[in-house]
Motif scaffolding. Structure first.
Motif, PDB file in Angstrom:
ATOM      1  N   GLU A  73      38.162  29.790  61.661  1.00  0.00           N
ATOM      2  CA  GLU A  73      38.915  28.572  62.001  1.00  0.00           C
ATOM      3  C   GLU A  73      38.247  27.338  61.412  1.00  0.00           C
ATOM      4  O   GLU A  73      38.929  26.419  60.930  1.00  0.00           O
ATOM      5  CB  GLU A  73      39.034  28.445  63.527  1.00  0.00           C
ATOM      6  N   GLU A  74      36.933  27.292  61.426  1.00  0.00           N
ATOM      7  CA  GLU A  74      36.208  26.166  60.842  1.00  0.00           C
ATOM      8  C   GLU A  74      36.508  26.049  59.348  1.00  0.00           C
ATOM      9  O   GLU A  74      36.762  24.956  58.827  1.00  0.00           O
ATOM     10  CB  GLU A  74      34.717  26.343  61.069  1.00  0.00           C
ATOM     11  N   LEU A  75      36.484  27.171  58.663  1.00  0.00           N
ATOM     12  CA  LEU A  75      36.777  27.158  57.231  1.00  0.00           C
ATOM     13  C   LEU A  75      38.227  26.763  56.969  1.00  0.00           C
ATOM     14  O   LEU A  75      38.517  26.012  56.024  1.00  0.00           O
ATOM     15  CB  LEU A  75      36.485  28.533  56.628  1.00  0.00           C
ATOM     16  N   ARG A  76      39.121  27.233  57.794  1.00  0.00           N
ATOM     17  CA  ARG A  76      40.536  26.880  57.627  1.00  0.00           C
ATOM     18  C   ARG A  76      40.742  25.376  57.765  1.00  0.00           C
ATOM     19  O   ARG A  76      41.544  24.770  57.043  1.00  0.00           O
ATOM     20  CB  ARG A  76      41.380  27.619  58.671  1.00  0.00           C
ATOM     21  N   GLU A  77      40.046  24.775  58.699  1.00  0.00           N
ATOM     22  CA  GLU A  77      40.161  23.333  58.893  1.00  0.00           C
ATOM     23  C   GLU A  77      39.668  22.562  57.676  1.00  0.00           C
ATOM     24  O   GLU A  77      40.072  21.416  57.448  1.00  0.00           O
ATOM     25  CB  GLU A  77      39.369  22.912  60.137  1.00  0.00           C
ATOM     26  N   GLN A  78      38.810  23.201  56.874  1.00  0.00           N
ATOM     27  CA  GLN A  78      38.307  22.579  55.644  1.00  0.00           C
ATOM     28  C   GLN A  78      39.181  22.902  54.439  1.00  0.00           C
ATOM     29  O   GLN A  78      38.846  22.546  53.310  1.00  0.00           O
ATOM     30  CB  GLN A  78      36.875  23.067  55.377  1.00  0.00           C
ATOM     31  N   PHE A 148      27.737  31.318  41.776  1.00  0.00           N
ATOM     32  CA  PHE A 148      28.607  30.541  42.664  1.00  0.00           C
ATOM     33  C   PHE A 148      27.913  29.263  43.139  1.00  0.00           C
ATOM     34  O   PHE A 148      28.551  28.204  43.253  1.00  0.00           O
ATOM     35  CB  PHE A 148      29.043  31.385  43.856  1.00  0.00           C
ATOM     36  N   GLU A 149      26.628  29.339  43.417  1.00  0.00           N
ATOM     37  CA  GLU A 149      25.905  28.131  43.823  1.00  0.00           C
ATOM     38  C   GLU A 149      26.020  27.055  42.743  1.00  0.00           C
ATOM     39  O   GLU A 149      26.285  25.875  43.039  1.00  0.00           O
ATOM     40  CB  GLU A 149      24.438  28.455  44.092  1.00  0.00           C
ATOM     41  N   ILE A 157      30.881  20.383  45.365  1.00  0.00           N
ATOM     42  CA  ILE A 157      31.084  21.018  46.671  1.00  0.00           C
ATOM     43  C   ILE A 157      29.735  21.495  47.195  1.00  0.00           C
ATOM     44  O   ILE A 157      28.931  22.069  46.458  1.00  0.00           O
ATOM     45  CB  ILE A 157      32.064  22.208  46.552  1.00  0.00           C
ATOM     46  N   ASP A 158      29.491  21.250  48.469  1.00  0.00           N
ATOM     47  CA  ASP A 158      28.247  21.672  49.092  1.00  0.00           C
ATOM     48  C   ASP A 158      28.251  23.199  49.230  1.00  0.00           C
ATOM     49  O   ASP A 158      28.992  23.757  50.039  1.00  0.00           O
ATOM     50  CB  ASP A 158      28.104  21.019  50.465  1.00  0.00           C
ATOM     51  N   ARG A 162      29.843  26.622  52.006  1.00  0.00           N
ATOM     52  CA  ARG A 162      30.821  27.602  51.525  1.00  0.00           C
ATOM     53  C   ARG A 162      30.256  29.005  51.335  1.00  0.00           C
ATOM     54  O   ARG A 162      31.015  29.926  51.038  1.00  0.00           O
ATOM     55  CB  ARG A 162      31.395  27.119  50.194  1.00  0.00           C
ATOM     56  N   ILE A 163      28.969  29.198  51.465  1.00  0.00           N
ATOM     57  CA  ILE A 163      28.369  30.508  51.265  1.00  0.00           C
ATOM     58  C   ILE A 163      27.874  31.052  52.599  1.00  0.00           C
ATOM     59  O   ILE A 163      27.126  30.390  53.320  1.00  0.00           O
ATOM     60  CB  ILE A 163      27.221  30.454  50.244  1.00  0.00           C
ATOM     61  N   ILE A 164      28.324  32.252  52.922  1.00  0.00           N
ATOM     62  CA  ILE A 164      27.919  32.952  54.143  1.00  0.00           C
ATOM     63  C   ILE A 164      27.171  34.201  53.718  1.00  0.00           C
ATOM     64  O   ILE A 164      27.694  35.021  52.951  1.00  0.00           O
ATOM     65  CB  ILE A 164      29.130  33.334  55.017  1.00  0.00           C
ATOM     66  N   VAL A 165      25.960  34.366  54.180  1.00  0.00           N
ATOM     67  CA  VAL A 165      25.116  35.487  53.783  1.00  0.00           C
ATOM     68  C   VAL A 165      25.077  36.522  54.902  1.00  0.00           C
ATOM     69  O   VAL A 165      24.881  36.186  56.073  1.00  0.00           O
ATOM     70  CB  VAL A 165      23.692  34.999  53.457  1.00  0.00           C
TER      71      VAL A 165
END
Length: 542
Positions: A73-78, A148-149, A157-158, A162-165
């Motif tokens: 949901e957090e990502l969707r809001e972004q 990607f970084e 873009i930060d 955007r990266i989840i490990v």
């Protein structure tokens, strides 16, 4: 209601009758779900002691559901609605099946081919990237993350947002990601990669993409008591016996979609079975059939039909021409646990450790040696024909062949007509050159023996273990190319083109060192060369 159905006929049914009573008497199912590390003998005990947490994941992974939902949901809001998964082997195959079955989009990046990686680094404004590596040191995944970084930084873009490990606790990847402010979700360290479908490795990317991961856990938990029961009706005991208990051993398993709702389940099971059992000169070779309804299999194989989900089992599979058949049905979450338990049972029957992968590392080391300049030189070029450079390794078998067709014929002449198999290993663009995979049906019809197809380097984490550690009965066709454009890896002294070339070269060298004949076909002209290889494999112009 969730149920599982495993029914057998012919030699597979005889194996069930011969072995399941003993497995029940020995309490194998109960001991497995009690995490008894002694089930596979003393040599495997140390490894097994830290690899059995998968039996309880239907319960122990529950804490991830809410956290993954909140992050989605957090990502969707972004404005993020595109998930890219960077991972190899067990880190990518289960999420691919989960999302395909759920009908939700997930970009699976399990390649080091520059053309494949470049095609995934798009639409960054709406993209989040899941970087999955159990060890935290997988070179493919580290390279993808670095690319990607850099791409996020170049786009303003930060990357940390955007990266989840996803990794094991204490891995070098966890340390580096936390230092960079990236989100980290740790997985259960006592689950091996190919058994990790219901850990964070399977659930995080799938849940972020929109799959119902809670339902997967529900289905697994609902069947866990059934699979832990020391009873002759236990589906895991029956499937494990049918896989590994035929006499003589039918060591090829033909997996075919026969109505299952689990899209791509055979590809996931392929890795689980091949990497778990292909060692010590033994093992089971899974052959994923791409033609629905296929039933013709050789005499040393069992046909495994992945049938429609059902709430009611049946006594025997529907009629088939195969003298050894198993039908397997059930929901996806339930089947994940079923196949894992059955593979563990098969390992016991085969007398091997189903939790290690000793020969995967050999190819990795050979690739590292090539990149450092300490490895063996590339195989000498024997001939060039139709945009293809021809080389051979693993013996003096090529003869005077100077065309692609003649080289293929020379390799196939090494194939044992009774128990041999052909492996096609394509270090190519999996998306852009996808139609090439259809060559397996024509090649199988030509040789009347099992033919497997693997995209490199993806298959190195799957059937690659069986190729090197299993029975010495295969012949190998490696297809490589020069990328249309290379891609540098930020902070490293190599490019992706360098790396995939070393992976292919290292794999071929290890196979040859173990006496396996390898035909290397390098495309010097992408379209012309691939067409020539396709024609030659189908039995066209020599």
């Amino acid at each position: 209601m969730t149920s599982l159905a495993v029914t057998a006929s012919g030699a597979a049914a005889e194996a069930v009758a011969a072995h399941v009573p003993a497995l029940v008497a020995e309490g194998v199912a109960g001991r497995l779900f009690d995490r008894d590390a002694t089930l596979w003998g003393g040599a495997a005990e140390s490894e097994a002691r830290t690899r059995l947490s998968w039996v309880g994941l239907g319960r122990t992974s529950r804490h991830l559901v809410g956290a993954i939902g909140a992050l989605r949901e957090e990502l969707r809001e972004q404005g993020v609605d595109r998930i890219v998964l960077c991972g190899m082997g067990g880190s990518s195959l289960a999420p691919e099946v989960i999302c395909a079955t759920a009908g939700v989009p997930l970009v699976v990046l399990d390649s080091s081919h520059p053309d494949v990686v470049r095609a995934a680094v798009v639409d960054l404004d709406r993209t989040a990237v899941v970087v999955s590596s159990k060890s935290g040191s997988t070179v493919e995944t580290d390279s993808q993350r670095r690319i990607f970084e850099q791409a996020f930084a170049d786009a303003g873009i930060d990357a940390a947002a955007r990266i989840i490990v996803v990794t094991d606790p204490g891995s070098p990847l966890e340390e580096d990601a936390r230092a960079k402010g990236q989100r980290v979700i740790t997985a259960d360290p006592e689950v091996g990669g190919r058994y990790s479908a219901l850990t964070a490795f399977g659930l995080v990317p799938s849940g972020l993409a929109g799959a119902d991961i809670e339902a997967l856990l529900d289905d697994a938990e609902l069947v866990s008591d059934l699979l832990a029961d020391d009873d002759e009706a236990n589906p895991a005991l029956r499937l494990g016996a049918a896989m590994a208990g035929t006499d003589p051993l039918r060591d090829k398993l033909y997996l075919v979609d026969h109505g299952t709702s689990a899209t791509g389940l055979g590809d996931w099971a392929e890795q689980l079975i091949a990497e778990s059992t292909g060692k010590d000169g033994r093992g089971l070779l899974p052959v994923v059939l791409r033609s629905p309804g296929a039933t013709d299999v050789p005499g040393d194989a069992t046909l495994v039909r992945l049938v429609a989900d059902t709430d009611e089992g049946h006594d025997a599979p529907a009629p088939t021409s195969s003298p050894s058949t198993v039908d397997v049905g059930g929901s996806l979450g339930a089947q994940f646990l079923l196949w894992e338990a059955a593979t563990a049972v098969a390992g016991r029957l085969l007398g091997i450790n189903p939790f290690d992968q000793p020969d995967v590392e050999s190819a990795k080391q050979a690739a590292r040696d090539l990149m450092s300049g300490t490895g063996a030189a590339d195989a000498p070029v024997d001939a060039t024909d139709d945009g293809v450079r021809i080389s051979h390794l693993g013996g003096d078998w090529l003869g005077d062949a100077t065309t692609v067709g003649a080289a293929v014929e020379a390799l196939l002449a090494q194939l044992d007509p009774q128990d041999g198999y052909v492996a096609v290993m394509a270090y190519l663009d999996r998306e852009g050159q996808a139609p090439f995979a259809t060559v397996v049906d024509a090649l199988a019809a030509r040789v009347q023996r099992p033919v497997t197809f693997g995209w490199g380097p993806r298959f190195l984490h799957s059937t690659g273990q069986y190729h090197k550690g299993g029975p010495r009965t295969g012949v190998y066709i490696q297809v490589t190319d020069t990328p249309r454009a290379d891609l540098t890896v930020p902070g490293r002294d190599f490019s992706l083109g360098d790396f995939i070339s070393a992976q292919a070269g290292g794999d071929a060298a290890v196979l040859a060192d173990r006496g396996r004949p390898v035909l290397v076909l390098h495309l010097t002209g992408h379209d012309e060369g691939l067409a020539a290889v396709d024609t030659a494999l189908r039995g066209g112009r020599a």
